[in-house]
Design an enzyme around this catalytic site. Structure first.
Site, short mmCIF file in Angstrom:
data_model
loop_
_atom_site.label_atom_id
_atom_site.label_comp_id
_atom_site.label_asym_id
_atom_site.label_seq_id
_atom_site.Cartn_x
_atom_site.Cartn_y
_atom_site.Cartn_z
N LYS A 175 36.54 -55.16 -62.73
CA LYS A 175 37.30 -56.32 -62.26
C LYS A 175 37.92 -56.05 -60.90
CE LYS A 175 38.79 -57.91 -66.86
NZ LYS A 175 38.28 -59.29 -66.79
N ARG A 233 33.50 -60.66 -76.58
CA ARG A 233 32.57 -61.30 -77.53
C ARG A 233 31.79 -60.26 -78.32
NH1 ARG A 233 29.78 -64.48 -72.74
NH2 ARG A 233 31.96 -64.32 -72.11
#
Length: 515
Positions: A291, A365
Site C-alpha cells: 500500500k 476475502r
C-alpha cells in the site's frame, strides 16, 4: 497504563424526579429546539415536565436568549442555573420541533452533549422523556458513546486529567425506562469494547494477542471458545488464512466463539442459529502488493470487522439472546517478506476451492472465504459477516454508509435494521455477470478482477462463492465507517467507531423475536 480491552461503562440509573441532593458536581443536559421565528431566531426547552418547574425553564430560556442561542442541531451552551441543585446546565440543540423524534437524532444529540462535558463525571438528563420510539436507550447509548475516550497508551504526562463520564442519571417516567436504559448501556459498552480493540495498535494487538483477548472477553460471559493456531490451521487446510499470514513473523489464528442461546428459548428445537464472521487483519501493509505509505497507519483498523463480531457475540451472551450464535474469526497480519505469498501464487481455500492470488492486498476475502466455509459447516439459518473489505466501498458510499451485500431478502432486512439503529447500511446488488471477472487461467477463481470498476461488488461476488446455498447471507462492508479519520461528530469519535456492532446485534434481536 492499561492495555487490556473491555470498556469500563458508566453506571446508569433512572429517576422519575430531579434529585435534590448529592448532585452539586453533576451537569444537567436539557434538549432545546428552535422557535421557528426567522426574524428572531431563538431556543426553547424541549422536554421539561414533570422534572423542571416553570420558573426554572424560564431561567434557562433567559440564559439562552442572552447567548443568542438558536436551538440549531448540535448547538451546545453551558449555563449556571441557581434554582437547580446541579453544578450547571448544558443545553443541546435539536433543530426544529417534532411530534416524535427519531432515535438516532436523540442518540446524536446525547453524543454531542457528552463530548462537550469536559471534566464532568456525572450527568442527569431529560432527553429520554422526549416522544419517540427507543428514546431512552438511544439517550444512554449516545451519552456513553459520545464520552468514549481511548488513552491506554498515553503517559501520565499526556493522559487526560479527568476520569471521564462515570455516572448517568436518566429522568424518565416510562414504566420500562430502567430496562431500556440498561439495554442501551449494554449495547454502548459492547460498541466501546470493539472501539478499544480497533484502537489498540498492531504492536500490541497481533493475531495471537487478539485471540487471547477475544478468549478473555468471551469466557467472562460464558461463551465456549476454541482457538486454532497456525499448525492446526495448516493441518486442517485453511489455505487462505495461512497464505495471508505466512509473510509475518507473528503467525495467524482462527477463533471460534459459541453462544448456546437456544437452551434459553421457550422451544429450543425451533430456535434459530446464526453464524457471524469478521475479518481480523491486525495490520495490512498490502503484502507484496504494498500500500502507499501515506495512509498505511490507518490499517490498524483492518480488524474492525472481527472486533465488531467479538463484541456482538459477547453482547448476545450478556443479554441472554435465545438463539445460537457462532462466531468464526480469522486473524492474520499481512506483511511483505521473503516468506510472503506472491502475486501469481495459487492457494487452496478451506473446503478445496483454489484461488489465484493476483493481488496480495485483496487479502481479506481470502481469510473470510476460509471462515465462511467453516461457519457454513455448522448449518446456520443465517450468516452475517463483516469486514473492512474494499476501498471501493468508500468510493461508492462514502465514509459513513456501509454497503450491505448478500441474499436479496436477508440483505434488505439487514440494511433496513442498520438504518433503523443509525448505522445507515445501504443494500447493494451482486450482479451474476461479475463472476466472469474472477476467472483464472490456472485456478478455480482469481482473488481480484482485471477491471477497476465495481470493486465492492466483485469482492461480494467472490465471497458468495463460499456461502452454502441453503444459508441466508449478508456481508457488511465497513471499510470507511469502521474508522473515522476526520473530526468527531455526534456520538462518533475520531478513530474506531465500533460499526457495525449495533447493526449485527439488532439483527440478532430481530431474528430471536421474528425468526
Amino acid at each position: 497504563m492499561t492495555t487490556e480491552p473491555g470498556y469500563l461503562s458508566p453506571s446508569v440509573a433512572v429517576a422519575t424526579s430531579m434529585p435534590k441532593r448529592g448532585v452539586g458536581a453533576a451537569v444537567l443536559i436539557v434538549p432545546v429546539v428552535s422557535t421557528g421565528e426567522e426574524d428572531r431566531p431563538g431556543a426553547v426547552v424541549a422536554s421539561a415536565e414533570p422534572f423542571l418547574r416553570a420558573d426554572t425553564v424560564a431561567e434557562i430560556e433567559a440564559g439562552l436568549r442572552a447567548l443568542d442561542a438558536t436551538g440549531a442541531s448540535d448547538q451546545v451552551h453551558r449555563l449556571a442555573v441557581p434554582s437547580l441543585p446541579v453544578g450547571s446546565v448544558l443545553t443541546v440543540g435539536l433543530g426544529k420541533p417534532r411530534r416524535e423524534w427519531p432515535a438516532d437524532t436523540i442518540r446524536c444529540a446525547a453524543g454531542v452533549a457528552a463530548r462537550a462535558l469536559n471534566s464532568s463525571e456525572a450527568v442527569i438528563t431529560t432527553l429520554a422523556e422526549l416522544p419517540g420510539d427507543g428514546i431512552c436507550s438511544a439517550t444512554v447509548e449516545g451519552l456513553i458513546l459520545g464520552s468514549y475516550r481511548f488513552s491506554a497508551f498515553r503517559s501520565d504526562k499526556t493522559a487526560p486529567k479527568d476520569a471521564g463520564l462515570r455516572k448517568i442519571t436518566v429522568l424518565c417516567c416510562a414504566k420500562d425506562a430502567k430496562k431500556r436504559a440498561l439495554h442501551g448501556a449494554a449495547v454502548a459498552t459492547a460498541v466501546a469494547t470493539a472501539r478499544d480493540l480497533v484502537n489498540t495498535p498492531p504492536s500490541h494487538l497481533f493475531p495471537a494477542e487478539f485471540a487471547k483477548r477475544a478468549k478473555t472477553l468471551s469466557e467472562s460471559v460464558g461463551l465456549d471458545v476454541e482457538v486454532i493456531d497456525e499448525k492446526a490451521l495448516k493441518k486442517a487446510g485453511y489455505g487462505g488464512v495461512i497464505g495471508v499470514g505466512q509473510g509475518s513473523s507473528r503467525p495467524p489464528r482462527l477463533v471460534r466463539l459459541i453462544h448456546r442461546g437456544s437452551r434459553l428459548a421457550k422451544n429450543p428445537q425451533k430456535a434459530k442459529k446464526v453464524a457471524l464472521v469478521g475479518k481480523g487483519i491486525t495490520f495490512d501493509t498490502g503484502g507484496i502488493s504494498i500500500k502507499p505509505a501515506a495512509s498505511m497507519h490507518h490499517m490498524t483498523s483492518d480488524m474492525g470487522g472481527a472486533a465488531a463480531v467479538i463484541a456482538t457475540v459477547t453482547l448476545a451472551a450478556r443479554l441472554r439472546l435465545p438463539i445460537d450464535v457462532i462466531a468464526t474469526v480469522p486473524m492474520a497480519e499481512n506483511m511483505p517478506s521473503a516468506t510472503a505469498q506472491r502475486p501469481g501464487d495459487v492457494l487452496t481455500q478451506y473446503g478445496g476451492t483454489t484461488v489465484e492470488v493476483l493481488n496480495t492486498d485483496a487479502e481479506g476475502r481470502l481469510i473470510l472465504a476460509d471462515a465462511i466455509v467453516r461457519a457454513c459447516e455448522d448449518k446456520p439459518d443465517y450468516l452475517i459477516e463483516t469486514s473492512t473489505l474494499t476501498g471501493a466501498q468508500t468510493v461508492a458510499l462514502g465514509t459513513r454508509i456501509p454497503g450491505v451485500m448478500g441474499s436479496d431478502e436477508f440483505r434488505d432486512r439487514v440494511a433496513a435494521i442498520s438504518q433503523r439503529v443509525g448505522e445507515n447500511g445501504w443494500p447493494m446488488p451482486l450482479p451474476d455477470d461479475l463472476k466472469d471477472d474472477l476467472k483464472s487461467t490456472v485456478a478455480d477463481l482469481a482473488n481480484v478482477s482485471g477491471q477497476r470498476f465495481a470493486g465492492m461488488l466483485v469482492a461480494g461476488v467472490f465471497l458468495r462463492e463460499f456461502v452454502a446455498e441453503s444459508v441466508d447471507w449478508a456481508h457488511i462492508d465497513v471499510a470507511g465507517p469502521a474508522y473515522n479519520t476526520g473530526s468527531a461528530w455526534g456520538y462518533t469519535p475520531k478513530g474506531a467507531t465500533g460499526v457495525p456492532t449495533r447493526t449485527m446485534f439488532a439483527v440478532l434481536e430481530d431474528i430471536a423475536k421474528n425468526g
